[in-house]
Enzyme design. Structure first.
Site, PDB file in Angstrom:
ATOM      1  N   LYS A 121       0.935  -0.857   0.085  1.00 46.13           N
ATOM      2  CA  LYS A 121      -0.411   0.013  -0.004  1.00 46.13           C
ATOM      3  C   LYS A 121       1.213   1.093  -0.062  1.00 46.13           C
ATOM      4  O   LYS A 121       0.193   1.794  -0.667  1.00 46.13           O
ATOM      5  CB  LYS A 121      -1.015   0.492   1.418  1.00 46.13           C
ATOM      6  N   ASP A 139      -6.048   0.872   1.154  1.00 47.88           N
ATOM      7  CA  ASP A 139      -6.008   1.295   2.709  1.00 47.88           C
ATOM      8  C   ASP A 139      -7.762   0.403   2.927  1.00 47.88           C
ATOM      9  O   ASP A 139      -8.467  -0.182   2.434  1.00 47.88           O
ATOM     10  CB  ASP A 139      -5.651   2.292   3.248  1.00 47.88           C
TER      11      ASP A 139
END
Length: 215
Positions: A121, A139
């Site tokens: 991420k 996320d």
């Protein structure tokens, strides 16, 4: 409604409602953004923005951060979540950045993920925000909102969500779409209680349509 139609209408709505969508983390260069994103894991951007000014003043470069001890770093970030772990990550990240990359933030995902504290991420955030790459950082907000709206169906992992979104969103839109989904999840489609009454996507949202059909 087909999946293609849902994506088209969702993206059109976001483009009209949120033509400017950017990270809410404060930074002045790629190194600062990398530090801020590492600190933002399981922590609010608001809190991170409160601690980074002093942190960046004390350690303005990768070299300065690499020379600091974890105890030195901890003093500046103790109010964020998991400060001990993040102090170690920042220290290790800075040292690797200096030793392996000449203090420059890498521009490819494998190199970024080789840095301590940097997962997929975080790497995708850097690629999209700093380098303008077609990279979708997933996320908790992106994962939740994509499933609720119906852009994904039963994705079990962030990687599965990332791949699904990448298949259906035009490459040039993906960096902005990442921010659209995050901001929508942060302020409207909240985890515990989505604010459907103030959402412009109810006409195409799978969660809303399913909920209202039962009434």
């Amino acid at each position: 409604m087909t999946l293609k139609e849902r994506y088209r209408r969702v993206l059109e709505w976001f483009e009209a409602a949120m033509p400017v969508a950017e990270t809410e983390l404060h930074y002045s260069n790629p190194f600062q953004l990398l530090v801020a994103v590492i600190l933002s894991a399981q922590c609010t951007d608001k809190r991170v923005n409160m601690v980074t000014p002093a942190l960046f003043e004390a350690f303005p470069t990768p070299e300065a951060l690499a020379a600091a001890s974890t105890d030195d770093i901890y003093v500046y970030i103790k109010s964020v979540s998991y400060p001990n772990n993040k102090a170690r990550s920042l220290s290790g990240m800075a040292r690797r950045l200096v030793e392996e990359y000449g203090g420059e933030v890498p521009s490819d995902i494998d190199s970024l993920m080789s840095l301590p504290g940097v997962g997929r991420k975080t790497a995708n955030v850097i690629l999209a925000v700093v380098y303008g790459r077609s990279a979708m950082a997933v996320d908790t907000h992106v994962f939740r909102v994509s499933e609720r709206i119906g852009l994904t169906t039963g994705s079990k992992t962030p990687l599965a969500t990332e791949k699904a979104l990448m298949r259906h969103i035009p490459a040039e839109v993906i960096p902005k779409a990442h921010h659209w989904l995050i901001l929508h999840g942060r302020y409207v489609c909240k985890a515990r209680r989505p604010d459907c009454l103030n959402c412009g996507l109810t006409a195409v949202c799978r969660h809303y349509l399913k909920a209202t059909s039962k009434q």
